[in-house]
Design a protein around this motif. Structure first.
Motif, PDB file in Angstrom:
ATOM      1  N   GLN A   1      -4.472  69.411  51.956  1.00 36.03           N
ATOM      2  CA  GLN A   1      -3.124  69.876  52.302  1.00 36.03           C
ATOM      3  C   GLN A   1      -3.094  71.296  52.847  1.00 36.03           C
ATOM      4  OE1 GLN A   1      -0.265  69.275  49.192  1.00 36.03           O
ATOM      5  NE2 GLN A   1      -0.398  67.063  49.321  1.00 36.03           N
ATOM      6  N   VAL A   2      -4.115  72.080  52.522  1.00 42.21           N
ATOM      7  CA  VAL A   2      -4.066  73.490  52.910  1.00 42.21           C
ATOM      8  C   VAL A   2      -5.214  73.872  53.847  1.00 42.21           C
ATOM      9  CG1 VAL A   2      -4.092  75.869  52.062  1.00 42.21           C
ATOM     10  CG2 VAL A   2      -2.869  74.101  50.773  1.00 42.21           C
TER      11      VAL A   2
ATOM     12  N   PHE B   1      -2.989  73.155  42.697  1.00 41.18           N
ATOM     13  CA  PHE B   1      -3.614  72.197  43.606  1.00 41.18           C
ATOM     14  C   PHE B   1      -5.040  71.961  43.101  1.00 41.18           C
ATOM     15  CE2 PHE B   1      -1.028  72.078  47.630  1.00 41.18           C
ATOM     16  CZ  PHE B   1      -0.029  72.934  47.230  1.00 41.18           C
TER      17      PHE B   1
ATOM     18  N   PRO C   1      -5.599  71.512  57.366  1.00 39.94           N
ATOM     19  CA  PRO C   1      -4.578  71.790  58.387  1.00 39.94           C
ATOM     20  C   PRO C   1      -4.751  73.171  59.023  1.00 39.94           C
ATOM     21  CG  PRO C   1      -3.544  70.888  56.414  1.00 39.94           C
ATOM     22  CD  PRO C   1      -4.984  71.103  56.074  1.00 39.94           C
ATOM     23  N   LEU C   2      -5.169  74.148  58.216  1.00 41.97           N
ATOM     24  CA  LEU C   2      -5.322  75.494  58.770  1.00 41.97           C
ATOM     25  C   LEU C   2      -6.592  75.609  59.608  1.00 41.97           C
ATOM     26  CD1 LEU C   2      -4.077  77.624  55.750  1.00 41.97           C
ATOM     27  CD2 LEU C   2      -2.928  77.211  57.922  1.00 41.97           C
TER      28      LEU C   2
ATOM     29  N   ALA D   1      -3.076  78.501  46.262  1.00 41.93           N
ATOM     30  CA  ALA D   1      -3.048  77.047  46.110  1.00 41.93           C
ATOM     31  C   ALA D   1      -3.646  76.641  44.764  1.00 41.93           C
ATOM     32  CB  ALA D   1      -3.807  76.379  47.256  1.00 41.93           C
TER      33      ALA D   1
ATOM     34  N   ARG E   1      -7.055  68.173  46.866  1.00 43.79           N
ATOM     35  CA  ARG E   1      -5.704  68.314  47.397  1.00 43.79           C
ATOM     36  C   ARG E   1      -5.581  69.615  48.191  1.00 43.79           C
ATOM     37  NH1 ARG E   1      -0.714  66.232  45.526  1.00 43.79           N
ATOM     38  NH2 ARG E   1      -1.647  65.531  43.593  1.00 43.79           N
TER      39      ARG E   1
END
Ligand SMILES: Nc1ncnc2c1ncn2[C@@H]1O[C@H](COP(=O)(O)OP(=O)(O)OP(=O)(O)O)[C@@H](O)[C@H]1O
Ligand SMILES: [Mg+2]
Lengths: 307, 238
Positions: free
Chosen positions: B160-161, B152, B164-165, B147, B156
């Protein structure tokens, strides 16, 4: 064009990169090779500012990378790593679209680019909606390369991209990468452990040892004049002759077609494979043919060995 | 739809018990024949339930927000040095009994919801902090490296990464936090806040077991309903 000037980087007092000068020309395919811990990844990651040098400069087309915002810089440089690092919560298509999305491309342009890249990397279009977890190692790596190419960067950095793959998949992907590089003319800097891979793909091989450049040469230059024993070790002392043969296409040493028709070999073959074929068939002459079966010339053992 | 069945069933049961408790008077009379007033009448059970929910929502939301914020902070490069401290403090927050927090907080904050929210918040912080940390550190380095390498920025990448994980583990933390807060919120009635604990506490002091039972049943049903709701959210995320 990339220029590194006297770059150094130490971790806990030990120099991972100890004063490297390196120039990679536009359109070059540069392989960084060396033992584990020789500083290959650290050097590579200085180019896109994932690692900042303690001293020295990194110039891209004459511009110091420190003068560019790191995020902007990275969006214009492709980056691929051995462990791939696909985003597991995104589909294959969304993974490929990551950088175009960051760059704010319009939806239709992104869609078109995804389709184009999946075709370029020979990925089944049905995989677009698949989750990365469902991919094979080779497929995942192809997606990783597609993701790096998505915004069409001029420069691609690859850190052992094929390290974790089986030999067959690995060779297939190497061939594709060579094709993509030929077709697009991109500059590629590529980290590898594998001398055959470096010799096969690169136009420039840079051998690193303990953070220093030991030799910077073309593949044939490296084979012909290894700088020292460390390079000779990497080249494999017994295999050097064979590796030199592998760099040469049969067409460069074949004679005019002879009268007697000998066993056939494809024109695209390299001399090492041709030698192997001779040993296998117990012959000393092969008939070189193109893909339509036209006889182009004849290949003699004596010429192969004379080089 | 099937996913919503279980929470809907528990919710139905909870509402039935809340609104039907008073009509169970004959049952309580037969169970506890010696009691003069076998059904708690000071407040309606619906009002108790709402007040309980309000306290739990405020305390849990604060615990969740603060816990997630702490978990994010100590997993950033600039906050990593405080990770041990944050884990120790939030663990101490849970070892420290909420009753003791109330006893300490009331003299300075006075009676009312504020000390109750503080006590519940401290008690519910640990699972939120711990699970946020656990969720964020299990995001593979290769994914984070990719990322960053693709361009990124840090926030961000987080949004975004990483988040969510980490979401399934963070959700588990919130779930534990909310469930223990639902149970613990009953003690807020000792500092004058109306909750489903009010009939329990009154029942204990007045030796009215029926009151205790009525409050406890509703708290239990509320916890089960909430747990089923979290289950459904978890399934939807997966
Ligand atoms: N972030 C880091 N923190 C501490 N030490 C590091 C860090 N990155 C690299 N090093 C050290 O710097 C040296 C060079 O590491 P680097 O990763 O560049 O080697 P490499 O040639 O890529 O090795 P490999 O082939 O194993 O990937 C090693 O000794 C490594 O331990
Ligand atoms: Mg490396």
């Amino acid at each position: 064009m990339i220029r590194l000037e006297q770059v150094r980087r130490a971790y806990a007092g030990r120099e991972a990169v100890a004063g490297v000068d390196l120039t990679v020309e536009r359109g070059a395919f540069c392989a960084l090779i060396g033992e584990s811990g020789s500083g290959k990844s650290t050097l590579l990651r200085m180019i896109n500012r994932l690692v900042e040098p303690d001293s020295g400069r990194v110039l891209l087309d004459g511009e110091d990378v420190r003068s560019l915002a790191p995020e902007q810089l990275r969006r214009h440089i492709g980056y691929v790593i051995q462990s791939v690092g696909l985003f597991p919560h995104w589909t294959v298509a969304r993974n490929i679209a990551a950088v175009p999305a960051l760059l704010g491309w319009e939806r239709p342009r992104i869609e078109a680019r995804i389709t184009e890249l999946m075709a370029l990397l020979r990925l089944d279009p049905r995989l677009a909606k698949a989750s990365p977890a469902s991919l094979s190692g080779g497929q995942a790596q192809r997606v990783g390369v597609a993701r790096a190419l998505a915004a069409d960067p001029d420069l691609l950095l690859m850190d052992e991209p094929f390290g974790a793959l089986d030999p067959v998949t690995r060779t297939a992907l190497q061939t594709e990468l060579a094709r993509i590089q030929r077709e697009t003319g991109k500059t590629i800097v590529f980290v590898t452990h594998d001398m055959d891979e470096a010799l096969r793909l690169a136009t420039q091989v840079v051998v690193l040892d303990q953070g220093r450049v030991v030799q910077d040469a073309t593949p044939s230059g490296l084979l012909a004049h290894p700088a020292d024993d460390r390079v000779r070790d990497l080249l494999g002392r017994e295999d050097r002759g064979l590796r030199r043969l592998a760099l040469r296409p049969v067409q460069s040493v074949m004679r005019k077609p002879g009268p007697a028709s000998a066993p056939a070999i494809a024109a695209a073959t390299d001399c090492r494979a041709a030698l192997s074929r001779m040993a296998e068939l117990g012959v000393s002459v092969l008939d070189v043919q193109d893909e339509h079966g036209t006889r182009l010339g004849s290949l003699h053992l004596a010429d192969l060995i004379a080089g | 739809m099937i996913r919503l069945l279980r929470p809907a069933l528990w919710l139905g049961l909870l509402l039935a018990a809340t609104f039907g408790m008073t009509s169970l008077r004959p049952l309580f009379t037969s169970l506890f024949p010696l009691l003069e007033r076998p059904v708690y009448m000071q407040d309606s059970f619906a009002a108790l339930l709402l007040a309980h929910l309000e306290l739990v929502t405020v305390a849990s939301a604060l615990a969740g927000l603060i816990g997630i914020a702490i978990g994010i902070a100590v997993t950033r490069p600039w906050g990593a040095a405080y990770r041990g401290l944050a884990e120790t403090i939030s663990a101490a927050g849970q070892t420290f009994p909420p009753v003791a927090v109330l006893a300490i907080a009331v003299p300075s904050m006075g009676f009312g919801p504020e000390p109750a929210v503080l006590a519940l918040l401290l008690y519910g912080l640990l699972p939120a902090v711990q699970n946020t940390i656990a969720g964020l550190i299990q995001v593979p380095d290769a994914v984070k490296d990719a990322a960053t390498g693709l361009g990124f920025g840090p926030w961000r990448r987080l949004w975004q990464v990483e988040l969510p994980l980490a979401a399934p583990l963070i959700l588990t933390g919130l779930r534990v936090s909310v469930i223990i807060t639902i149970g613990t919120a009953a003690i807020a009635s000792t500092v004058g806040v109306t909750t489903l604990g009010s009939p329990v506490l009154l029942g204990l002091s007045a030796e009215n077991t029926a009151y205790v039972l009525q409050g406890a049943v509703l708290i239990g049903l509320l916890a089960l309903t909430t747990d089923a709701v979290f289950d459904a959210i978890h399934d939807m995320l997966a």
